[in-house]
Design a protein around this motif. Structure first.
Motif, PDB file in Angstrom:
ATOM      1  N   ASP A   1       0.781  -1.272  -0.239  1.00  0.00           N
ATOM      2  CA  ASP A   1      -0.108   0.041  -0.123  1.00  0.00           C
ATOM      3  C   ASP A   1       0.894   1.199  -0.032  1.00  0.00           C
ATOM      4  OD1 ASP A   1      -1.534   2.320   1.035  1.00  0.00           O
ATOM      5  OD2 ASP A   1      -3.045   0.880   1.480  1.00  0.00           O
ATOM      6  N   SER A   2       0.664   2.149  -0.865  1.00  0.00           N
ATOM      7  CA  SER A   2       1.393   3.246  -0.968  1.00  0.00           C
ATOM      8  C   SER A   2       1.542   4.174   0.172  1.00  0.00           C
ATOM      9  CB  SER A   2       1.159   4.279  -2.169  1.00  0.00           C
ATOM     10  OG  SER A   2      -0.216   4.598  -2.201  1.00  0.00           O
ATOM     11  N   GLY A   3       0.521   4.055   1.011  1.00  0.00           N
ATOM     12  CA  GLY A   3       0.315   4.771   2.332  1.00  0.00           C
ATOM     13  C   GLY A   3       1.263   4.511   3.394  1.00  0.00           C
ATOM     14  N   LYS A   4       1.610   3.032   3.178  1.00  0.00           N
ATOM     15  CA  LYS A   4       2.780   2.586   4.130  1.00  0.00           C
ATOM     16  C   LYS A   4       3.935   3.104   3.458  1.00  0.00           C
ATOM     17  CE  LYS A   4       4.937  -1.794   5.384  1.00  0.00           C
ATOM     18  NZ  LYS A   4       5.079  -3.210   5.313  1.00  0.00           N
TER      19      LYS A   4
ATOM     20  N   ASN B   1       0.363  10.752  -1.017  1.00  0.00           N
ATOM     21  CA  ASN B   1      -0.447   9.341  -1.301  1.00  0.00           C
ATOM     22  C   ASN B   1      -0.928   9.934  -2.820  1.00  0.00           C
ATOM     23  OD1 ASN B   1      -1.479   6.841  -1.489  1.00  0.00           O
ATOM     24  ND2 ASN B   1      -1.788   7.165   0.663  1.00  0.00           N
TER      25      ASN B   1
ATOM     26  N   LYS C   1      -5.638   6.340  -4.395  1.00  0.00           N
ATOM     27  CA  LYS C   1      -4.920   6.156  -2.943  1.00  0.00           C
ATOM     28  C   LYS C   1      -4.714   4.779  -2.736  1.00  0.00           C
ATOM     29  CE  LYS C   1      -5.821   7.665   1.903  1.00  0.00           C
ATOM     30  NZ  LYS C   1      -6.868   8.038   2.928  1.00  0.00           N
ATOM     31  N   GLY C   2      -3.423   4.700  -2.214  1.00  0.00           N
ATOM     32  CA  GLY C   2      -2.830   3.312  -1.810  1.00  0.00           C
ATOM     33  C   GLY C   2      -2.048   2.527  -2.991  1.00  0.00           C
ATOM     34  N   GLN C   3      -2.425   3.187  -4.061  1.00  0.00           N
ATOM     35  CA  GLN C   3      -1.758   2.884  -5.407  1.00  0.00           C
ATOM     36  C   GLN C   3      -0.302   3.298  -5.870  1.00  0.00           C
ATOM     37  OE1 GLN C   3      -3.074  -0.066  -6.647  1.00  0.00           O
ATOM     38  NE2 GLN C   3      -4.725   0.281  -5.002  1.00  0.00           N
TER      39      GLN C   3
END
Length: 397
Positions: free
Chosen positions: A311-314, A329, A335-337
């Motif tokens: 997850d790109s949020g990580k 992000n 989001k997450g990508q």
């Protein structure tokens, strides 16, 4: 280790120290000769920064305010307009046009893509009154072909005005506003001008001013004709953001110094700086095995697809927790990508090398896999070394 907070987001961006000082120390009332002199100087310099002979207005609002103004001033309810959208900010044009009762024709492409000029030509019929597009879609990191779209608009045989959201594009992209025939181009203070949010600006063609005399959409604060009339007297129609005007004056002086006293050359140097930092960043992330998200990458920012299963949020969280560095992000469905690293405004060579070195550690921690430390930095260094022969003018720290 000591950690300095650093922004690598596509707005707000890092602040120019001289702009901060000017903003903090400015106290003039807005209906005085002192402020009038600053106001008139800034408007004149903004023409050079944008690269236009058209009238320029600066308003106290975010960029979306002037986006709304371009719709309300240039359209009437029922007008057919064409929105070119490939991201969240293109979708904002659609929402604004519908809010003012326009008949909206949408040419949409997947978020990572840009537009086929043949598709634009097919959609741009003679009854289209206005075309709305981004120069840079900052939600995806994509660069759109404003020149190509402008040529089609001029050759369409109709009366379509071309309105370009260049909030992220101005100061990062070489744009020939008058030569291409852009009718309204929009920018914001929190981007390449290295200031806080709060000011938005636009250059407006004579074609667009004439259109305003016949349109009927409601407008009051964002009546651009009212602002033009006041600007001719060295004033704004309503209370301006005085301290931000002082910061804007300082930012324009800095850009002028980049051009050795020539503001137009300084603008070119600022754009070249963004282009070089972007090229270094793209080379660095690809050296780590990461994929660029946008098919036609912009210079303002680099959008990077997250590694499979991550997850790109990580990644965004790890940048902040380990280095106090803020990257963006993805937005909405992205989001997450993806994660987005900006290089717009007050960024330089060392910022670029630093964020790539940090990315190497972030990837190692987020993926749990071995990373070849120095790979991203080496790739960026090679880009920079090749550019040295062209004597690039970088933003001075």
């Amino acid at each position: 280790m000591l950690r300095k907070n650093r922004l690598f987001t596509p707005g707000p961006t890092p602040l120019l120290p001289a702009a901060q000082t000017a903003m903090a120390s400015f106290t003039a009332h807005h209906r005085t000769a002192d402020f009038r002199a600053l106001f008139q100087r800034v408007l004149a310099d903004m023409k050079e920064f944008i690269g236009t002979e058209n009238d320029v207005l600066v308003l106290a609002c975010s960029g979306t305010g002037v986006m709304e103004a371009s719709v309300s001033n240039l359209t009437s309810p029922g007008d057919k307009v064409l929105v070119l959208t490939g991201g969240k900010f293109g979708e904002r044009w659609t929402g604004l046009a519908k809010a003012f009762g326009c008949s909206v024709e949408v040419l949409s492409v997947p978020y990572s893509d840009t537009f086929s000029l043949n598709d634009v030509r097919a959609k741009l019929t003679a009854d289209v009154r206005a075309v709305f597009v981004q120069a840079t879609e900052s939600s995806t990191g994509a660069r759109h072909d404003v020149e190509g779209i402008a040529k089609i608009a001029r050759a369409s045989g109709g009366e379509a005005l071309l309105i370009v959201d260049a909030i992220t594009g101005l100061g990062t992209t070489h744009l020939d506003v008058d030569g291409w025939g852009v009718d309204v181009i929009i920018g914001g203070s929190q981007k390449a001008l290295m200031m806080p949010p709060g000011l938005a600006y636009c250059a407006v063609s004579e074609r667009a001013w004439k259109r305003m005399e016949t349109t009927t959409s409601p407008r009051y604060y964002f009546d651009l004709r009212k602002e033009r009339k006041s600007a001719a007297k060295g004033e704004s129609a309503y209370t301006p953001a005085t301290s931000l005007f002082a910061a804007l004056g300082a930012a324009l002086e800095f850009i002028c110094e980049m051009g050795n006293g020539d503001l137009a050359k300084g603008r070119e140097a600022l754009v070249d700086n963004a282009e070089l930092c972007a090229e270094m960043t793209r080379a660095g992330v690809q050296a780590l095995g990461l994929k660029l998200y946008a098919a036609s990458p912009a210079a303002a920012l680099t959008a990077v697809s997250a590694p499979a299963g991550i997850d790109s949020g990580k990644i965004v969280k790890e940048f902040r927790e380990s280095f106090d560095a803020v990257v963006a992000n993805g937005q909405g469905e992205m989001k997450g990508q993806i994660f987005r690293i900006a290089h717009i405004g007050y960024y330089d060579y060392l910022d670029t090398i630093g964020i790539l070195a940090a990315l190497e550690h972030v990837l190692a921690r987020c993926t749990g896999k071995a990373v070849q430390y120095g790979a991203a930095v080496r790739a960026a260094q090679e880009v920079y070394a090749r550019a040295l022969s062209d004597k690039p003018q970088l933003v001075k720290a």
